[in-house]
Design an enzyme around this catalytic site. Structure first.
Site, mmCIF file in Angstrom:
data_model
loop_
_atom_site.group_PDB
_atom_site.id
_atom_site.type_symbol
_atom_site.label_atom_id
_atom_site.label_comp_id
_atom_site.label_asym_id
_atom_site.label_seq_id
_atom_site.Cartn_x
_atom_site.Cartn_y
_atom_site.Cartn_z
ATOM 1 N N SER A 1 0.691 -1.213 0.072
ATOM 2 C CA SER A 1 0.043 0.205 -0.100
ATOM 3 C C SER A 1 0.892 1.141 0.009
ATOM 4 C CB SER A 1 -0.926 0.081 1.264
ATOM 5 O OG SER A 1 -0.055 0.408 2.431
ATOM 6 N N ASP B 1 -0.684 -1.590 -4.023
ATOM 7 C CA ASP B 1 -2.042 -1.849 -3.758
ATOM 8 C C ASP B 1 -2.647 -0.544 -3.527
ATOM 9 O OD1 ASP B 1 -4.267 -3.180 -2.930
ATOM 10 O OD2 ASP B 1 -3.551 -3.357 -0.734
ATOM 11 N N ASP C 1 -6.071 2.884 -8.319
ATOM 12 C CA ASP C 1 -7.678 2.814 -7.624
ATOM 13 C C ASP C 1 -8.300 4.052 -7.902
ATOM 14 O OD1 ASP C 1 -10.020 2.821 -6.249
ATOM 15 O OD2 ASP C 1 -9.057 2.349 -4.228
ATOM 16 N N GLU D 1 -10.135 -0.735 -10.370
ATOM 17 C CA GLU D 1 -11.333 -0.781 -9.516
ATOM 18 C C GLU D 1 -12.604 -0.171 -9.948
ATOM 19 O OE1 GLU D 1 -10.298 -0.913 -5.287
ATOM 20 O OE2 GLU D 1 -12.382 -0.147 -4.877
ATOM 21 N N HIS E 1 -12.566 -4.462 3.585
ATOM 22 C CA HIS E 1 -11.080 -4.489 4.141
ATOM 23 C C HIS E 1 -11.253 -4.751 5.680
ATOM 24 C CE1 HIS E 1 -9.386 -2.233 0.549
ATOM 25 N NE2 HIS E 1 -8.984 -3.226 0.466
ATOM 26 N N GLY F 1 -10.002 -7.653 0.318
ATOM 27 C CA GLY F 1 -10.634 -7.657 1.888
ATOM 28 C C GLY F 1 -10.846 -9.531 1.896
ATOM 29 N N GLY F 2 -10.122 -10.285 1.694
ATOM 30 C CA GLY F 2 -9.728 -11.635 1.765
ATOM 31 C C GLY F 2 -9.523 -12.022 3.244
ATOM 32 N N ASN G 1 -4.587 -8.761 3.863
ATOM 33 C CA ASN G 1 -3.630 -8.142 4.524
ATOM 34 C C ASN G 1 -3.613 -8.580 6.140
ATOM 35 O OD1 ASN G 1 -1.877 -6.199 5.279
ATOM 36 N ND2 ASN G 1 -3.399 -4.605 4.466
ATOM 37 N N THR G 2 -5.000 -7.954 6.471
ATOM 38 C CA THR G 2 -5.233 -8.095 7.830
ATOM 39 C C THR G 2 -4.953 -9.324 8.764
ATOM 40 O OG1 THR G 2 -7.077 -6.221 7.601
ATOM 41 C CG2 THR G 2 -7.021 -7.347 9.749
HETATM 42 P P1 13P Z 1 -7.887 -7.678 4.325
HETATM 43 O O1 13P Z 1 -7.050 -6.686 4.960
HETATM 44 O O2 13P Z 1 -9.437 -7.306 4.746
HETATM 45 O O3 13P Z 1 -7.238 -8.875 4.175
HETATM 46 O O4 13P Z 1 -7.776 -6.890 2.722
HETATM 47 C C1 13P Z 1 -6.436 -6.907 2.211
HETATM 48 C C2 13P Z 1 -6.694 -6.086 0.822
HETATM 49 O O5 13P Z 1 -7.845 -6.092 0.060
HETATM 50 C C3 13P Z 1 -5.792 -5.471 0.165
HETATM 51 O O6 13P Z 1 -6.122 -4.649 -0.891
#
Ligand code: 13P
Length: 287
Positions: free
Chosen positions: A49, A84, A105, A135, A177, A208-209, A231-232
């Protein structure tokens, strides 16, 4: 050597699996993700990011670190270094710095402006063999200061952007996210199916996986999702393992305060999370 994300995602789309994009934050993150990809013979995308890029001392530092690791760790699986949620300026800076893939984006611009800026960036990126993600709609929640309202994408707008020649398309389909709230309605598969129908072989991206149940991930892949961003979840695994180490007083035993020891449980936890996702996404042994 870094590669564009195009070939690995076209292969994933045809083979009905998805390649994980795992966001990086520092050396430990990067090394953990690269080693896990190599150990599992999986292609991988390292997401950066703009905030994480600044934190890591800028895009040149990131490119230097990643290229150095590819060589020293003898990484032979396909690896893309991807911006990202990039701004227009950020995308240009990453193209200059040596990233092999960018996301622009433009979802917060009116569609005409999103189209104009995406078109320009495609021209610059493709001339250098760099892949481009665009996007439409918006991913809900906040990531590193990028806030999205969670608007579900209009499939016709997705088709307009896909026709510009982007290599992958992120569409808002109710994904968020960060952690999902208890009252989350789930992914909008009707819209995803419509987008897939209109965009054909274009690899679709699911942001947002973190926290999406396995059955929804599998259904999304069956409907054309070929790249899934996480990511999270790596952050939570890292924090959890680090907390346990400190709470057990391990940093106070012997030389347990040595950063190489202190950060080791978090490093292993990231590896385990990345492997679990690669298994779920079906990318193992697809390098
Ligand atoms: P999360 O942080 O929800 O996994 O999303 C990651 C993401 O979509 C990065 O662009």
């Amino acid at each position: 050597m870094l590669v564009s994300a195009k070939e690995m995602l076209d292969k994933a789309k045809a083979g009905k699996y998805a390649v994980g994009q795992f966001n990086i934050n520092n050396l430990e993150w990067t090394k953990a993700i690269l080693l896990t990809a190599q150990e599992n013979n999986s292609p991988v995308i390292l997401g950066v990011s703009e905030g994480a890029g600044k934190y890591m001392c800028g895009y040149n530092t990131v490119v230097g670190m990643v290229n150095g690791m590819l060589e020293t760790l003898k990484i032979t699986v396909p690896v893309a270094l991807h911006l990202d949620h990039g701004s227009y300026e950020g995308a240009k800076a990453c193209i200059e710095a040596g990233f092999s893939s960018i996301m622009f984006d433009g979802s917060h611009y009116p569609i005409e402006e999103n189209i104009a800026k995406t078109t320009e960036l495609i021209g610059i990126a493709h001339a250098k063999g760099i892949s481009v993600e665009a996007e439409v709609g918006a991913i809900g929640g906040e990531e590193d200061g990028v806030i999205g309202g969670g608007e579900v994408a209009d499939p016709k707008e997705c088709k307009m952007i896909a026709d510009l020649g982007v290599d992958m398309l992120a569409a808002g389909i109710g994904n968020i996210h960060g952690k999902y709230p208890a009252n989350w309605k789930g992914l909008n598969f009707d819209v995803l199916a419509e987008i897939q129908k209109l965009t054909g072989t274009m690899p679709l991206v699911l942001h947002g996986g973190t926290g999406i149940p396995a059955d929804m991930i599998k259904e999304a892949i069956s409907l054309g999702v070929s790249k899934i961003n996480v990511n999270t979840e790596c952050q939570l695994s890292f924090a959890d393992a680090t907390r346990k180490y400190i709470e057990a007083g391990k940093d106070l035993e012997g030389k347990g305060f040595d950063p190489r020891k202190l950060l080791a449980p978090g490093f292993e936890a990231i590896k385990a999370t990345v492997k679990e996702k690669m298994e779920l996404f079906g990318s193992i042994d697809k390098a």
